[in-house]
Every structure is written in structure tokens, then in C-alpha cells.
Design an enzyme around this catalytic site. Sequence first.
Site, short mmCIF file in Angstrom:
data_model
loop_
_atom_site.label_atom_id
_atom_site.label_comp_id
_atom_site.label_asym_id
_atom_site.label_seq_id
_atom_site.Cartn_x
_atom_site.Cartn_y
_atom_site.Cartn_z
N ALA A 1 -85.45 -5.47 15.48
CA ALA A 1 -84.78 -5.66 16.77
C ALA A 1 -84.96 -7.10 17.25
O ALA A 1 -84.05 -7.92 17.16
CB ALA A 1 -85.32 -4.66 17.80
N ARG A 2 -86.18 -7.44 17.71
CA ARG A 2 -86.37 -8.75 18.33
C ARG A 2 -86.13 -9.91 17.37
O ARG A 2 -85.58 -10.95 17.77
CB ARG A 2 -87.78 -8.84 18.94
CG ARG A 2 -87.93 -8.01 20.19
CD ARG A 2 -89.37 -7.81 20.57
NE ARG A 2 -90.07 -7.01 19.56
CZ ARG A 2 -91.35 -6.69 19.62
NH1 ARG A 2 -92.08 -7.11 20.64
NH2 ARG A 2 -91.91 -5.95 18.69
N GLN B 1 -76.18 4.55 18.44
CA GLN B 1 -77.36 5.29 18.91
C GLN B 1 -76.91 6.18 20.05
O GLN B 1 -76.45 5.69 21.09
CB GLN B 1 -78.46 4.36 19.39
CG GLN B 1 -79.70 5.17 19.77
CD GLN B 1 -80.84 4.35 20.34
OE1 GLN B 1 -80.67 3.71 21.38
NE2 GLN B 1 -81.98 4.37 19.69
N TYR C 1 -87.16 9.81 25.93
CA TYR C 1 -85.83 10.22 26.38
C TYR C 1 -85.81 11.76 26.28
O TYR C 1 -86.78 12.38 25.84
CB TYR C 1 -84.75 9.58 25.50
CG TYR C 1 -84.44 8.14 25.86
CD1 TYR C 1 -85.45 7.23 26.15
CD2 TYR C 1 -83.12 7.68 25.92
CE1 TYR C 1 -85.16 5.91 26.49
CE2 TYR C 1 -82.83 6.36 26.25
CZ TYR C 1 -83.86 5.48 26.53
OH TYR C 1 -83.57 4.18 26.87
#
Length: 401
Positions: free
Chosen positions: A353-354, A109, A178
Amino acid sequence: MTAKSNEGSAPVRTLFEPVRLGPITLKNRIIKAATFEGASPKGAVSDELIAFHQRVAAGGAAMTTVAYLAVSPDGRTDRHCVVLGDEAVPGLRRLTDAVHAAGAAASAQIGHAGPVANARSNRAASLAPSRRFSPSGTLTRAVSDDDIGRITEEYRRGAANAVEAGFDCIEIHLGHNYLLSAFLSPKLNRRTDQWGGSLANRARFPRQVVSAVRDVVGDKVAVTAKLNMADGVAGGFWMDESVEFARLLESDGALDALELTGGSSLSNPMYLFRGEAPRREFAATLPAPLRAGFRVVGSSFLREYPFEEAYFLPYARQFLAALTMPLILLGGVNRLDTVESAVGEGFSFVAMARALLREPDLVSRWERGVSDAGLCIHCNKCMPTIYSGTRCVLVGGNASH
Ligand SMILES: Cc1cc2nc3c(=O)[nH]c(=O)nc-3n(C[C@H](O)[C@H](O)[C@H](O)COP(=O)(O)O)c2cc1C
Ligand code: SF4
């Protein structure tokens, strides 16, 4: 190069069979989504960082995402973030070798944190489309035309170095406010030049970067982007424009797939996560002078949203209806039947993800038929662990290291 079509995706597509992602083949349709690992002190790849990804790779996911790799020092979230300069290549090569040996592909990433960067830690002003106060109380600097040219070149160099380091895929960060995501936001981008105003103008810098990255990596590796469908912030980037922007990306033909996210690390992080807001644990990571202020603003900064399985699915379906390029569903996926039905309705991949922080071997357990749901309870107490080695707090000890 043209975008790949997701048309013709039959509901019978099986999860655990090899599948193409642009020029590469993944062994199944499940990707470990980015979770900044907090295991690169002063930007150096550590054995802990390698072990983290080795565990995910050995646990059955087709591809693990290394996060977050900054394209330049002023693009780091803080000073403990890897910068994709030439000096990072040998360490990252050790990491991708270990991931490949464990049977998975590796995605990098890459991005520029922009207004999300911690200016104090980086000892450089954070950059933003327009000048504003950042959450740490410092003023951001509005990027100049020269910065835009420089940062585009830094994306090129960063992507080339990621390929040199053995990554199979480059994921460009277009989310969470971002820098490139901040350019898309009408709230954060108040510019009146060619980089601000209309959607076409706000989209110019992100599109330029995506094309530059594809240009430099050619067809050697896959290129994806993680895009905000909605910032979750009043006046920010929402579905009315994000679907249109995704169509522009599709017509540019530089991407092999789009991962769909939402939320703002600047002003609404819980929109990304849903579930319990870890206010106490987050406050404990702040220096004492900021802790008092956080007590006042903490409940609005970390406001809670109820967790639902696959909470971004209703938004993501609108992208599925509007686009033909492959899409990656993300957000609250914890169950095997969710993945099966998402793939059945046309999503090419699912990212988690988690669920994989909690159980790095969940995918292999699903494949072996010994489980059909994850054990993550969405308490979000892993969020503040990014400052001390990212881990699930329910796993004994420093289990992800
Ligand atoms: C500890 C932690 C760190 C994260 N770091 C990143 C990151 O560096 N880059 C990013 O794009 N998303 C990051 N995320 C967001 C995840 O990639 C994902 O979008 C989010 O957790 C929702 O997916 P999930 O429900 O499968 O966890 C992070 C999430 C967690 C829990
Ligand atoms: S700390 Fe563990 S259980 Fe809680 S959200 Fe993070 S991964 Fe899930």
C-alpha cells in the site's frame, strides 16, 4: 469450486512472469493494496480517482485495488464513499477501462463498514453485531436477522455490479473490524443467537457472504478476502481462531486467495501500519469539539508500534503452514528482496500500500533493475489525507492526483 493449492511452489518462481489468480492471469505477483482514495465526492467516481489507479497500473503493479466500495449506504465509511449500486457502474467502468489500458488488472474491495461507519456523516446508525458506543460517540445498532439477509443480498448485488463494471477481482473485506470482521471478534460480537458465541457461529455471516459472492460471480473473476490474523485488541480476534477460520474458508472453496492483515480501525489502527502515529495531523481532520477529546484519548487510540520490514510475516507464516490455498503477504513490504523471499517461501502474491503511494512506479523500477527498495519512511502522514485526497505527503504538491 475448490480452493487452489499453493503446494509445489518452487523457490525459483519468478516475480515478473504471468501467474494465475483463480480464473484470471496477472502479469506479476505484486498487487497494490487498498488505500481508500478519498476521491469520490458524495460517492461519485472522479477523474482523480481514475488517474490515481492509472498511475499505479502504469507503474508496474499487476493489479490495483479500488477502495473502498460499500455494498449499501449504511455500509459506507462516510458519505463520500462509492456505493456499489447500479448507478455506480458507468463511472467504475471508465476506471477499469483506464486501468486495463495501462496494463494492469483491477480489484474491487467491497464491504460493509459496520461499526467503523461514521453515523453522523451517513445520517444512519452504524451497524454492529451488538450494540456499543462507536468512536464518534454515537450508539451502534445491533443487526437483526433481516439485516443479515439484506446485507448478504447487497453483497451479491455489489459483486455483480463490480463484474458488470469490468473488475477482474473482488476482494471481500474481512478485516479491520468492519462489519464481517466485527462478527468474528468475541469482543464486538456478544450475540447469543446463531450468529454469535462459538467460532462456528461468529463465522457464519462472513462465510455466508463469501459463498454468496462466489455464487453470483461464478468463475468469471477472481474472489479474494482480506482477513484479520489478529485484531490487536484485548479480547478480540487472534491467531488461535483466525487460522481456524481460514481453514473453514479454505474448505468452503469459494476463494482464490487470502490477503493477510490485522488491526482495528475502531480501536487500534496503528496495529495495521506500525511506525509513527500521525496524531497531530489526524486531530487536524476532526471537528473542533472532537479535537479536545482526541487530545485526551489520542495516544491510546493511535498507540505506536515499531515498524519492521514485513511486520506481519511471522503471523502470516503460520497461515502458510496451516493452509494450501494461495496467500497474499501484506504489511510493511518495501524491499524487492522481501518480495523475492516471500514468494520463494510460498506466498503466491505480495500486496503493498504505502510503498506504492510513495512511488506508484516502484514495481516497474524494480523490474527494470533501477531500484531495489522503496522510499516510504512509514511516517503515516498519508493516513489523514483520506479525507482530502489520499496521497503521500512527501511527494510534491497533490502528487497522487
Ligand atoms: C491512506 C491509507 C488508506 C487505507 N485504506 C484502506 C482501505 O480502504 N481498506 C483496507 O483494507 N485497507 C486500507 N489501508 C491499509 C492498507 O491496505 C494496508 O493494509 C496497510 O497500509 C499495510 O500495508 P503497507 O505496509 O504496504 O502500507 C489503507 C492504508 C493507507 C496508508
Ligand atoms: S506519507 Fe508517504 S512516506 Fe509517509 S507513510 Fe505515507 S506513503 Fe510513506
